[in-house]
Design a protein around this motif. Structure first.
Motif, PDB file in Angstrom:
ATOM      1  N   TYR A 286      53.647  33.882  43.053  1.00  0.00           N
ATOM      2  CA  TYR A 286      52.612  34.898  42.855  1.00  0.00           C
ATOM      3  C   TYR A 286      53.197  36.019  42.003  1.00  0.00           C
ATOM      4  CZ  TYR A 286      49.907  32.597  46.456  1.00  0.00           C
ATOM      5  OH  TYR A 286      49.205  31.657  47.164  1.00  0.00           O
TER       6      TYR A 286
ATOM      7  N   THR B  17      50.216  32.297  40.626  1.00  0.00           N
ATOM      8  CA  THR B  17      48.901  32.911  40.772  1.00  0.00           C
ATOM      9  C   THR B  17      49.023  34.405  40.504  1.00  0.00           C
ATOM     10  OG1 THR B  17      48.245  31.292  42.435  1.00  0.00           O
ATOM     11  CG2 THR B  17      46.981  33.328  42.364  1.00  0.00           C
TER      12      THR B  17
ATOM     13  N   ILE C 112      47.774  38.202  40.845  1.00  0.00           N
ATOM     14  CA  ILE C 112      46.984  39.100  41.700  1.00  0.00           C
ATOM     15  C   ILE C 112      47.004  40.472  41.037  1.00  0.00           C
ATOM     16  CG2 ILE C 112      46.649  40.035  44.027  1.00  0.00           C
ATOM     17  CD1 ILE C 112      46.684  37.016  44.116  1.00  0.00           C
TER      18      ILE C 112
ATOM     19  N   SER D 202      44.203  32.912  39.357  1.00  0.00           N
ATOM     20  CA  SER D 202      44.319  34.326  39.683  1.00  0.00           C
ATOM     21  C   SER D 202      43.349  34.714  40.791  1.00  0.00           C
ATOM     22  CB  SER D 202      44.023  35.169  38.442  1.00  0.00           C
ATOM     23  OG  SER D 202      42.734  34.856  37.954  1.00  0.00           O
ATOM     24  N   HIS D 203      43.560  35.894  41.326  1.00  0.00           N
ATOM     25  CA  HIS D 203      42.623  36.463  42.292  1.00  0.00           C
ATOM     26  C   HIS D 203      42.474  37.953  41.987  1.00  0.00           C
ATOM     27  CE1 HIS D 203      40.449  36.496  46.179  1.00  0.00           C
ATOM     28  NE2 HIS D 203      40.732  37.779  46.082  1.00  0.00           N
TER      29      HIS D 203
ATOM     30  N   VAL E 298      43.060  40.409  50.383  1.00  0.00           N
ATOM     31  CA  VAL E 298      42.894  38.956  50.352  1.00  0.00           C
ATOM     32  C   VAL E 298      43.978  38.330  51.224  1.00  0.00           C
ATOM     33  CG1 VAL E 298      44.263  38.757  48.208  1.00  0.00           C
ATOM     34  CG2 VAL E 298      42.727  36.889  48.881  1.00  0.00           C
TER      35      VAL E 298
ATOM     36  N   LEU F 267      46.407  35.429  51.699  1.00  0.00           N
ATOM     37  CA  LEU F 267      47.070  34.409  50.896  1.00  0.00           C
ATOM     38  C   LEU F 267      47.986  33.590  51.798  1.00  0.00           C
ATOM     39  CD1 LEU F 267      47.812  36.754  47.875  1.00  0.00           C
ATOM     40  CD2 LEU F 267      46.145  34.883  47.924  1.00  0.00           C
TER      41      LEU F 267
END
Length: 228
Positions: free
Chosen positions: A46, A70, A72, A89-90, A98, A100
């Motif tokens: 991440y 990913t 963030i 992605s978020h 969120v 995870l």
């Protein structure tokens, strides 16, 4: 609880939580102070970006591509990388969180500015509260001292924090020590100092100031891994 943290210079650091590697604000290859770091060897599952300034995201695109991590970040930054082809992605915005695989990430207030390197709107800057079964910590990103930090101390049980201490563009170490008090932590990893002439600090004065408040300021060497 102790956690291994590697400092990569400026505001960039990584932690490992429940076997996942989380990297924050990668600014390594353009940073002369980080010339000993091989960016290609940095692993990440991440990548968390606090805001859009070059000195926080310079290596993010290359690391995201190479690792498949990913991303963030706030909605605007996530959209900017999406246009570059990175869709893993978020997006978050202030006050949102969120869950995870490694734990919970909440995007919290920072008082600063934010623009992406090409002049695109970077959204509002922020910080992150990361909570897991291993430990809880707060990364301030670039910010002034703000009364909103009291909320973090009230509603989160934080074990340590990563706070900007370089003054001029962000909090100086005096304000960072106040922040540490408000959020209820005794151990602080200092960031955003010495990289440019504007933010050079006296390490011993900073450390002594924290010690006078009963707190510990950690200033690891670039590339050093410490246990917090």
């Amino acid at each position: 609880p102790n956690m291994n943290t590697t400092f990569y210079g400026h505001s960039c650091f990584s932690v490992e939580i429940n076997g996942y590697k989380i990297l924050f604000d990668p600014f390594i290859s353009p940073n002369p102070a980080a010339s000993n770091i091989d960016v290609e060897s940095i692993e990440a599952d991440y990548v968390l970006l606090s805001h859009g300034h070059e000195d926080h995201i310079a290596d993010a695109e290359a690391i995201l591509k190479r690792t498949g991590a990913t991303l963030i970040a706030n909605f605007e930054i996530v959209s900017w990388y999406g246009a570059k082809g990175h869709e893993k992605s978020h997006p978050l915005n202030h006050g949102g969180s969120v869950q995870l695989p490694f734990g919970k990430v909440k995007f919290v207030n920072a008082v600063h500015s934010s623009v992406l390197p090409d002049g695109s709107y970077g959204g509002n800057p922020g910080g992150f509260v990361v909570e897991s079964n291993e430990c809880n910590f707060y990364f301030s990103g670039d910010t002034a001292l703000t009364y909103d930090m009291k909320i973090l101390g009230e509603f989160h049980k934080l074990d340590w924090a990563v706070l900007c201490i370089g003054d001029n563009f962000t909090m100086g170490y005096e304000d960072a020590a106040i922040c540490a008090d408000w959020i209820g932590v005794d151990k602080v990893l200092g960031t955003h100092f010495d990289t440019f002439p504007y933010i050079e600090i006296d390490h011993s004065a900073a450390s002594q100031h924290f010690a006078s408040k009963g707190k510990q300021l950690l200033l690891p060497a670039t590339g050093e891994t410490i246990s917090i």
